[in-house]
Scaffold this active site. Sequence first.
Site, PDB file in Angstrom:
ATOM      1  N   ARG A 169      -7.787   0.029  13.096  1.00  0.00           N
ATOM      2  CA  ARG A 169      -6.417   0.377  12.741  1.00  0.00           C
ATOM      3  C   ARG A 169      -6.411   1.552  11.779  1.00  0.00           C
ATOM      4  O   ARG A 169      -7.420   1.882  11.146  1.00  0.00           O
ATOM      5  CB  ARG A 169      -5.704  -0.809  12.091  1.00  0.00           C
ATOM      6  CG  ARG A 169      -6.256  -1.207  10.712  1.00  0.00           C
ATOM      7  CD  ARG A 169      -5.298  -2.175  10.029  1.00  0.00           C
ATOM      8  NE  ARG A 169      -5.811  -2.700   8.774  1.00  0.00           N
ATOM      9  CZ  ARG A 169      -5.704  -2.093   7.601  1.00  0.00           C
ATOM     10  NH1 ARG A 169      -5.144  -0.888   7.514  1.00  0.00           N
ATOM     11  NH2 ARG A 169      -6.163  -2.660   6.504  1.00  0.00           N
ATOM     12  N   ASN A 202     -10.089   5.338   2.493  1.00  0.00           N
ATOM     13  CA  ASN A 202      -9.003   5.010   1.581  1.00  0.00           C
ATOM     14  C   ASN A 202      -8.508   6.246   0.852  1.00  0.00           C
ATOM     15  O   ASN A 202      -8.212   7.252   1.483  1.00  0.00           O
ATOM     16  CB  ASN A 202      -9.442   3.895   0.621  1.00  0.00           C
ATOM     17  CG  ASN A 202      -8.645   2.620   0.857  1.00  0.00           C
ATOM     18  OD1 ASN A 202      -7.441   2.654   1.035  1.00  0.00           O
ATOM     19  ND2 ASN A 202      -9.332   1.500   0.881  1.00  0.00           N
ATOM     20  N   GLU A 242       0.834  -1.209   0.000  1.00  0.00           N
ATOM     21  CA  GLU A 242       0.000   0.000   0.000  1.00  0.00           C
ATOM     22  C   GLU A 242       0.868   1.258   0.000  1.00  0.00           C
ATOM     23  O   GLU A 242       2.079   1.198   0.132  1.00  0.00           O
ATOM     24  CB  GLU A 242      -0.910   0.028   1.241  1.00  0.00           C
ATOM     25  CG  GLU A 242      -2.335  -0.424   1.003  1.00  0.00           C
ATOM     26  CD  GLU A 242      -3.173   0.609   0.255  1.00  0.00           C
ATOM     27  OE1 GLU A 242      -2.618   1.642  -0.169  1.00  0.00           O
ATOM     28  OE2 GLU A 242      -4.379   0.371   0.091  1.00  0.00           O
ATOM     29  N   ASP A 279     -12.736  -5.847  10.961  1.00  0.00           N
ATOM     30  CA  ASP A 279     -13.835  -6.617  10.390  1.00  0.00           C
ATOM     31  C   ASP A 279     -14.617  -5.831   9.339  1.00  0.00           C
ATOM     32  O   ASP A 279     -15.624  -6.306   8.814  1.00  0.00           O
ATOM     33  CB  ASP A 279     -14.781  -7.127  11.477  1.00  0.00           C
ATOM     34  CG  ASP A 279     -15.426  -5.999  12.297  1.00  0.00           C
ATOM     35  OD1 ASP A 279     -15.274  -4.819  11.923  1.00  0.00           O
ATOM     36  OD2 ASP A 279     -16.103  -6.309  13.299  1.00  0.00           O
ATOM     37  N   GLU A 280     -14.158  -4.630   9.040  1.00  0.00           N
ATOM     38  CA  GLU A 280     -14.770  -3.752   8.033  1.00  0.00           C
ATOM     39  C   GLU A 280     -16.243  -3.467   8.335  1.00  0.00           C
ATOM     40  O   GLU A 280     -17.065  -3.299   7.434  1.00  0.00           O
ATOM     41  CB  GLU A 280     -14.590  -4.323   6.626  1.00  0.00           C
ATOM     42  CG  GLU A 280     -13.134  -4.467   6.235  1.00  0.00           C
ATOM     43  CD  GLU A 280     -12.904  -4.899   4.798  1.00  0.00           C
ATOM     44  OE1 GLU A 280     -13.856  -4.817   3.992  1.00  0.00           O
ATOM     45  OE2 GLU A 280     -11.776  -5.321   4.486  1.00  0.00           O
ATOM     46  N   ASN A 283      -5.467   3.355   8.291  1.00  0.00           N
ATOM     47  CA  ASN A 283      -5.409   2.918   6.911  1.00  0.00           C
ATOM     48  C   ASN A 283      -4.744   4.013   6.075  1.00  0.00           C
ATOM     49  O   ASN A 283      -3.788   4.643   6.527  1.00  0.00           O
ATOM     50  CB  ASN A 283      -6.811   2.557   6.406  1.00  0.00           C
ATOM     51  CG  ASN A 283      -6.776   1.602   5.229  1.00  0.00           C
ATOM     52  OD1 ASN A 283      -6.004   0.654   5.223  1.00  0.00           O
ATOM     53  ND2 ASN A 283      -7.596   1.846   4.221  1.00  0.00           N
ATOM     54  N   ASP A 286      -9.737   1.985  -4.475  1.00  0.00           N
ATOM     55  CA  ASP A 286      -8.835   1.925  -3.327  1.00  0.00           C
ATOM     56  C   ASP A 286      -8.039   3.232  -3.285  1.00  0.00           C
ATOM     57  O   ASP A 286      -8.622   4.312  -3.246  1.00  0.00           O
ATOM     58  CB  ASP A 286      -7.946   0.685  -3.450  1.00  0.00           C
ATOM     59  CG  ASP A 286      -7.351   0.217  -2.135  1.00  0.00           C
ATOM     60  OD1 ASP A 286      -7.030   1.071  -1.283  1.00  0.00           O
ATOM     61  OD2 ASP A 286      -7.173  -1.000  -1.948  1.00  0.00           O
TER      62      ASP A 286
END
Length: 284
Positions: A97, A145, A17, A117-118, A99, A195
């Site tokens: 967390r 994102n 990423e 766990d989105e 991102n 993304d």
Amino acid sequence: MSTGFEVAVAAEATLGEGPTWDAATGRLVWLDILGMRIHTYDPASGRRTVRTTEQHVGAAKPRAGGGLVLNLRDGVGLLDTDGGFRWLHHEPAAGRRGNDAAVAPDGSLWAGTMRYDEATGGGTLTRLTGAGEVRTILPDVTVSNGTGWSPDGRLMYYTDTPTRCVDVFDYDADGATVANRRTLVRIEEGAGFPDGLTVDAEGCVWVALWDGGAVRRYTPAGDLDRVVTLPTPRTTACAFGGPDLTDLYVTTARVGLTSPHPLAGSLLVVPGAGKGVPQPAFAG
């Protein structure tokens, strides 16, 4: 413009990423979020470095005074050039967390979070200054994102991945606020999920498509202008780099793939893809 890709760094990153060109050092910084690694790559010499972090790291951006600002599991921290570390904003939350993140034209960091766990609405987009001022810009997002700004600094682009949308806001540089959210483009079913993104010198938005195996370029009007097809499906983010900012670097991931392509997890590059915009360093 080149339409082919090359392998910049052959790797097996679990979740590659965050490619970011560090103009001060002439290196590309990129990450393996779940592998807890910060990579650098010098295209002039081919030299690479790898640094392991103690937490999952969602973003690493250059600081104006040297070193990196890190969007980690438990908050945002500052990594000095001598390896020293301190928290800028420490806010642990169970199951969450850091991102993707981006540096705004004023040098502030816009840092996203998500739940492991989105879960819907479990993430945020937060603005942090070098002085440690913190303000939540967007609550209740799911997978925060790609974030980027138009060359004139008047627009901000943003992706909450499960919505399939790249949204655009009016950006107020003086107040560092956003308003008038609307959809620039919605990625169609079967083409993957938006993304990471970057904005080029013409104001076009390049979007990496998770499970789409491609990077797409959209005009400021939302028209599809170009597609760069890549060999592995989990393309995660893109950024212009190189001394002239003409090479498009693309990160990829292996996570969740039962039979990953040999290049899954590698750093790819499309030479001469376009022209990027110099990115500000974090003012802290």
